[in-house]
Design a protein around this motif. Structure first.
Motif, PDB file in Angstrom:
ATOM      1  N   ILE A   1      -7.445   3.259  -3.813  1.00 46.24           N
ATOM      2  CA  ILE A   1      -8.535   3.135  -2.848  1.00 46.24           C
ATOM      3  C   ILE A   1      -9.799   3.727  -3.462  1.00 46.24           C
ATOM      4  CG2 ILE A   1      -7.172   3.065  -0.734  1.00 46.24           C
ATOM      5  CD1 ILE A   1      -7.575   6.093  -0.500  1.00 46.24           C
TER       6      ILE A   1
ATOM      7  N   CYS B   1       0.863  -1.175   0.000  1.00 44.93           N
ATOM      8  CA  CYS B   1       0.000   0.000   0.000  1.00 44.93           C
ATOM      9  C   CYS B   1       0.906   1.233   0.000  1.00 44.93           C
ATOM     10  CB  CYS B   1      -0.894  -0.024   1.237  1.00 44.93           C
ATOM     11  SG  CYS B   1      -1.978   1.404   1.362  1.00 44.93           S
TER      12      CYS B   1
ATOM     13  N   ALA C   1      -2.706   4.722  -2.272  1.00 45.41           N
ATOM     14  CA  ALA C   1      -3.607   5.331  -1.277  1.00 45.41           C
ATOM     15  C   ALA C   1      -3.168   6.761  -1.001  1.00 45.41           C
ATOM     16  CB  ALA C   1      -3.623   4.494  -0.001  1.00 45.41           C
TER      17      ALA C   1
ATOM     18  N   TYR D   1      -6.436  -3.961   6.602  1.00 40.37           N
ATOM     19  CA  TYR D   1      -5.350  -4.201   5.654  1.00 40.37           C
ATOM     20  C   TYR D   1      -4.269  -5.044   6.314  1.00 40.37           C
ATOM     21  CZ  TYR D   1      -1.558  -3.248   2.397  1.00 40.37           C
ATOM     22  OH  TYR D   1      -0.531  -3.385   1.504  1.00 40.37           O
TER      23      TYR D   1
END
Lengths: 206, 206
Positions: free
Chosen positions: A173, A86, A145, A103
């Motif tokens: 996202i 991420c 993200a 996550y």
């Protein structure tokens, strides 16, 4: 209005607090007077904590998150999904995502976003190291993200192009109506995007 | 919501900032991240400034204002009127009065006001030392400049009684409509007091 301080020690302390973002001279004075009321050892701990932090802090060699060790707790955790990264702007965002408890993959902290206005280019960010991780670590998915700003979109696009030669899934996202928000007050762009990217009804309640 | 920090150094630093009044954990984190971006010597100066302040600060032996020397700059200034003392709650109030540039006398810092709810009694304040100054320094006027609260009024009255055996003028700062305020929005008590304590028209423009 110039403030007259009766002591240069006091003035210096107010100046130091007032250098912090969002702290004006009035608040700074209030904080200094608070410290003066504390025990000497407490104020010593207060001051030394920041000096030690700045001196001893380590950034994780893998994900560039703040760490006490060369490899951070998240990267070193064997129960995390090592095939997913991420990508976030800063360590605050790592905390935000971690707090959702949704996550289980790894992170990559860019250390900022591309912002020509502030003189931040791609080379000032941890983008090359991300590309290297994708090449070497067998990453299957990179989740972008970043903020939904122009700078965030620019950075997303730059990273997308850099990673497109590799065989992996690149996602961002979901953008949409915040939970608890009334449709009436949503802006058109967000509402539009949330219709285009609609999800199966059952899916959304997973 | 518990925040998960990736580093104990970071967590300690956030905790230290969050101990300050009016600073929550989110702001504390923002301040810590700001410090992490500064140079090491700058953060060292930041921390050491507060430690030095707490260690080396002196309170003026006469007026109890914060000082770099045994007798503060105001008390030591020969051009100030040594026969008048302005009694204030704390050093912030000394600065406020000094900033008006309307007062040339000395000060006396009580270090608080009488507040039974907070466990502050007359003996916790510098009242005895005020009485001693009045006895020994040939004071002609004591100006009570405390807050217009119940605690302020109580303290005013207590000091008034303590000083009444001595031959001197005891005054309090004028209460009335603030300059720039519309009468319509003034509360009745303040407006009432400002009528009772009205001043000669020419006088008010001095």
């Amino acid at each position: 209005m110039s403030q007259l301080y009766s002591s240069s020690l006091l003035e210096n302390a107010v100046n130091e607090f007032a250098k912090l973002p969002g702290i004006g001279r009035k608040t700074a004075l209030r904080l200094v007077l608070h410290l003066l009321k504390q025990r000497e050892d407490e104020v010593e701990l207060f001051g030394k904590t920041f000096i030690r932090l700045r001196k001893e802090i380590i950034y994780c060699k893998k994900c560039h998150n703040i760490s006490d060790t060369e490899i951070c707790q998240i990267c070193a955790n064997p129960s995390r999904d090592e095939s997913t990264i991420c990508v976030v702007e800063n360590i605050k965002d790592v905390m935000s995502v971690e707090n959702t408890q949704q996550y289980r993959g790894l992170y990559h902290v860019l250390g900022g976003i591309i912002s020509p206005m502030d003189g931040v280019g791609p080379n000032d960010l941890e983008i090359e190291s991300l590309v290297k991780r994708v090449q070497e670590e067998g990453i299957k998915e990179v989740i972008l993200a970043l903020s939904t700003t122009m700078e965030g979109d620019t950075t997303n696009f730059y990273i997308f192009r850099k990673l497109s030669p590799f065989e992996l899934k690149i996602t961002t996202i979901a953008r949409g109506i915040a939970i608890g928000d009334e449709l009436e007050y949503a802006d058109e762009v967000t509402l539009g995007r949330s219709i285009v990217n609609r999800v199966e009804f059952t899916n959304s309640f997973k």
